[in-house]
Design a protein around this motif. Structure first.
Motif, PDB file in Angstrom:
ATOM      1  N   GLU A 186      46.393  57.201  36.255  1.00 57.40           N
ATOM      2  CA  GLU A 186      46.374  55.878  35.624  1.00 57.40           C
ATOM      3  C   GLU A 186      44.943  55.430  35.329  1.00 57.40           C
ATOM      4  OE1 GLU A 186      48.553  53.484  38.368  1.00 57.40           O
ATOM      5  OE2 GLU A 186      50.506  54.007  37.514  1.00 57.40           O
ATOM      6  N   LEU A 187      44.036  55.659  36.266  1.00 60.47           N
ATOM      7  CA  LEU A 187      42.643  55.293  36.047  1.00 60.47           C
ATOM      8  C   LEU A 187      42.036  56.103  34.901  1.00 60.47           C
ATOM      9  CD1 LEU A 187      41.228  54.819  39.663  1.00 60.47           C
ATOM     10  CD2 LEU A 187      41.415  53.077  37.880  1.00 60.47           C
ATOM     11  N   ALA A 188      42.395  57.370  34.819  1.00 62.67           N
ATOM     12  CA  ALA A 188      41.887  58.213  33.734  1.00 62.67           C
ATOM     13  C   ALA A 188      42.284  57.645  32.387  1.00 62.67           C
ATOM     14  CB  ALA A 188      42.410  59.639  33.897  1.00 62.67           C
ATOM     15  N   ASN A 189      43.554  57.297  32.237  1.00 59.86           N
ATOM     16  CA  ASN A 189      44.023  56.754  30.961  1.00 59.86           C
ATOM     17  C   ASN A 189      43.409  55.392  30.676  1.00 59.86           C
ATOM     18  OD1 ASN A 189      46.001  58.700  29.751  1.00 59.86           O
ATOM     19  ND2 ASN A 189      46.943  58.505  31.752  1.00 59.86           N
ATOM     20  N   TRP A 190      43.186  54.589  31.719  1.00 59.24           N
ATOM     21  CA  TRP A 190      42.550  53.282  31.534  1.00 59.24           C
ATOM     22  C   TRP A 190      41.109  53.449  31.065  1.00 59.24           C
ATOM     23  CZ3 TRP A 190      38.389  50.685  33.721  1.00 59.24           C
ATOM     24  CH2 TRP A 190      38.313  49.315  33.450  1.00 59.24           C
ATOM     25  N   LEU A 191      40.380  54.371  31.669  1.00 56.46           N
ATOM     26  CA  LEU A 191      38.994  54.618  31.267  1.00 56.46           C
ATOM     27  C   LEU A 191      38.909  55.087  29.816  1.00 56.46           C
ATOM     28  CD1 LEU A 191      37.748  56.334  34.538  1.00 56.46           C
ATOM     29  CD2 LEU A 191      36.856  54.199  33.601  1.00 56.46           C
ATOM     30  N   ILE A 192      39.852  55.911  29.418  1.00 58.30           N
ATOM     31  CA  ILE A 192      39.892  56.354  28.018  1.00 58.30           C
ATOM     32  C   ILE A 192      40.161  55.169  27.105  1.00 58.30           C
ATOM     33  CG2 ILE A 192      41.141  57.757  26.336  1.00 58.30           C
ATOM     34  CD1 ILE A 192      41.607  59.802  28.598  1.00 58.30           C
ATOM     35  N   SER A 193      41.100  54.315  27.491  1.00 55.00           N
ATOM     36  CA  SER A 193      41.447  53.159  26.656  1.00 55.00           C
ATOM     37  C   SER A 193      40.263  52.206  26.478  1.00 55.00           C
ATOM     38  CB  SER A 193      42.640  52.408  27.260  1.00 55.00           C
ATOM     39  OG  SER A 193      42.258  51.665  28.414  1.00 55.00           O
ATOM     40  N   LYS A 194      39.358  52.190  27.470  1.00 49.34           N
ATOM     41  CA  LYS A 194      38.180  51.326  27.406  1.00 49.34           C
ATOM     42  C   LYS A 194      36.990  52.011  26.724  1.00 49.34           C
ATOM     43  CE  LYS A 194      39.927  47.757  29.474  1.00 49.34           C
ATOM     44  NZ  LYS A 194      40.098  46.468  28.747  1.00 49.34           N
ATOM     45  N   ASN A 195      37.182  53.242  26.301  1.00 47.30           N
ATOM     46  CA  ASN A 195      36.115  53.999  25.637  1.00 47.30           C
ATOM     47  C   ASN A 195      34.910  54.180  26.563  1.00 47.30           C
ATOM     48  OD1 ASN A 195      35.055  55.448  23.504  1.00 47.30           O
ATOM     49  ND2 ASN A 195      34.342  53.659  22.373  1.00 47.30           N
ATOM     50  N   PHE A 196      35.185  54.437  27.839  1.00 53.31           N
ATOM     51  CA  PHE A 196      34.129  54.566  28.835  1.00 53.31           C
ATOM     52  C   PHE A 196      33.711  56.017  29.101  1.00 53.31           C
ATOM     53  CE2 PHE A 196      34.903  50.402  31.447  1.00 53.31           C
ATOM     54  CZ  PHE A 196      34.297  49.672  30.431  1.00 53.31           C
ATOM     55  N   ILE A 197      34.460  56.986  28.595  1.00 53.90           N
ATOM     56  CA  ILE A 197      34.227  58.382  28.969  1.00 53.90           C
ATOM     57  C   ILE A 197      33.224  59.046  28.024  1.00 53.90           C
ATOM     58  CG2 ILE A 197      35.308  60.635  29.273  1.00 53.90           C
ATOM     59  CD1 ILE A 197      35.972  58.527  31.425  1.00 53.90           C
ATOM     60  N   ASP A 198      32.213  59.676  28.630  1.00 54.48           N
ATOM     61  CA  ASP A 198      31.163  60.352  27.867  1.00 54.48           C
ATOM     62  C   ASP A 198      31.298  61.869  27.888  1.00 54.48           C
ATOM     63  OD1 ASP A 198      29.280  57.915  27.424  1.00 54.48           O
ATOM     64  OD2 ASP A 198      29.681  57.903  29.584  1.00 54.48           O
ATOM     65  N   LEU A 199      31.898  62.402  28.952  1.00 55.89           N
ATOM     66  CA  LEU A 199      32.032  63.842  29.123  1.00 55.89           C
ATOM     67  C   LEU A 199      33.369  64.146  29.797  1.00 55.89           C
ATOM     68  CD1 LEU A 199      28.437  64.276  30.504  1.00 55.89           C
ATOM     69  CD2 LEU A 199      29.256  65.597  28.547  1.00 55.89           C
ATOM     70  N   VAL A 200      33.917  65.316  29.525  1.00 53.13           N
ATOM     71  CA  VAL A 200      35.110  65.767  30.242  1.00 53.13           C
ATOM     72  C   VAL A 200      34.869  67.180  30.750  1.00 53.13           C
ATOM     73  CG1 VAL A 200      36.748  64.314  28.990  1.00 53.13           C
ATOM     74  CG2 VAL A 200      36.216  66.581  28.121  1.00 53.13           C
ATOM     75  N   GLY A 201      35.461  67.485  31.883  1.00 54.27           N
ATOM     76  CA  GLY A 201      35.340  68.818  32.460  1.00 54.27           C
ATOM     77  C   GLY A 201      36.638  69.207  33.131  1.00 54.27           C
ATOM     78  N   THR A 202      36.774  70.482  33.424  1.00 53.47           N
ATOM     79  CA  THR A 202      37.986  70.933  34.104  1.00 53.47           C
ATOM     80  C   THR A 202      37.889  70.759  35.612  1.00 53.47           C
ATOM     81  OG1 THR A 202      37.200  73.218  34.341  1.00 53.47           O
ATOM     82  CG2 THR A 202      38.418  72.659  32.313  1.00 53.47           C
ATOM     83  N   ASP A 203      36.673  70.827  36.165  1.00 58.27           N
ATOM     84  CA  ASP A 203      36.482  70.869  37.622  1.00 58.27           C
ATOM     85  C   ASP A 203      37.306  71.999  38.223  1.00 58.27           C
ATOM     86  OD1 ASP A 203      35.494  70.223  40.090  1.00 58.27           O
ATOM     87  OD2 ASP A 203      36.499  68.290  40.275  1.00 58.27           O
ATOM     88  N   LEU A 204      37.395  73.099  37.486  1.00 55.42           N
ATOM     89  CA  LEU A 204      38.231  74.233  37.891  1.00 55.42           C
ATOM     90  C   LEU A 204      37.673  74.896  39.137  1.00 55.42           C
ATOM     91  CD1 LEU A 204      40.676  75.941  36.449  1.00 55.42           C
ATOM     92  CD2 LEU A 204      38.861  77.640  36.209  1.00 55.42           C
ATOM     93  N   HIS A 205      38.558  75.112  40.120  1.00 55.73           N
ATOM     94  CA  HIS A 205      38.205  75.807  41.355  1.00 55.73           C
ATOM     95  C   HIS A 205      38.963  77.125  41.524  1.00 55.73           C
ATOM     96  CE1 HIS A 205      36.479  71.935  42.494  1.00 55.73           C
ATOM     97  NE2 HIS A 205      36.015  72.454  43.614  1.00 55.73           N
TER      98      HIS A 205
END
Length: 244
Positions: A191-210
């Motif tokens: 939910e926070l991820a989608n909210w941050l996107i809706s606010k245009n707050f995201i500058d970078l995305v990553g997989t954080d793949l382990h």
């Protein structure tokens, strides 16, 4: 034949528009990510099948658990490069904001950066540091640009979302984990991820793949594509501009 396999393994998932995965734990044997070179090569190939063409590996530097240095990180990178025919990966780090990190910043020790002076940082999932804003400010005084890793995973911010605007006002960059959009970490991060996107707050995305479970979650995550497209259309993502 290869294209047929690709479509079967990840139907509807195309991350090629992102170009660069700038947060992963692909380097072999130095943190809680890939345990060995064979696994690293396999995981990297899986991400390439999803569309990524460049990679910045970001192993943990968390002094109580993962005492990595520029030397240990470069050694792991060289092992991977020797085993992988493509020269499309380089290394930075994901710094845990502990006392060791603070001392490095205070003493002007060079930090491993994503690009330019961009430094990927994280902190506790239980509670934020009491002096978090001051730590970020001290990092900026030294000329660095803080990149907050997976801000949507700090569930304690859900009841105080104004903190995200504070981070942006301070000049911090925010990096979203794609796995959060799949629900891998639970409902609140999603939910926070989608909210941050809706606010245009995201500058970078990553997989954080382990590990392979993360790769499988991404392969099955075709429902995240509308959010990925929204991020690309917002025109602020820095991923395509990060050189490997």
């Amino acid at each position: 034949m290869f294209s047929i396999f690709k479509k079967k393994s990840s139907p509807g998932v195309d991350l090629s528009g992102l170009v660069t995965d700038m947060h992963s734990h692909l380097l072999p044997g130095i943190d809680d990510g890939s345990p060995d070179t064979v696994t690293s090569v396999t995981l990297k190939k899986g991400l390439e099948e999803l569309g990524y063409s460049k990679f910045i590996a970001t192993p943990h530097i968390m002094w109580d658990m993962y005492k990595n240095t520029a030397s240990s990180i470069d050694a792991a990178l060289q092992n991977l490069l020797a085993a992988d025919a493509k020269n499309n990966i380089r290394a930075a780090a994901e710094y845990y904001m502990d006392d060791y990190f603070n001392e490095q910043v205070k003493n002007d020790q060079p930090l491993l950066t994503l690009s330019g002076k961009k430094v990927l940082v994280e902190f506790s999932f239980v509670a934020p540091p009491l002096d978090l804003k001051d730590q970020l400010f001290q990092l900026q005084i030294k000329g660095y640009e803080p990149v907050l890793a997976h801000p949507e995973r700090y569930a304690y911010f859900a009841s105080n979302k104004t903190i995200y605007q504070d981070f942006k006002s301070m000049g911090c960059l925010l990096q979203l984990n794609l796995l959060s959009l799949t629900g891998y970490y639970g409902k609140t991060p999603q939910e926070l991820a989608n909210w941050l996107i809706s606010k245009n707050f995201i500058d970078l995305v990553g997989t954080d793949l382990h590990h392979h479970r993360h790769l499988d979650a991404l392969r099955q995550g075709k429902h995240i594509m509308p959010a990925v497209q929204q991020l690309l259309q917002q025109g602020r993502l820095l991923n395509p501009m990060l050189a490997a």
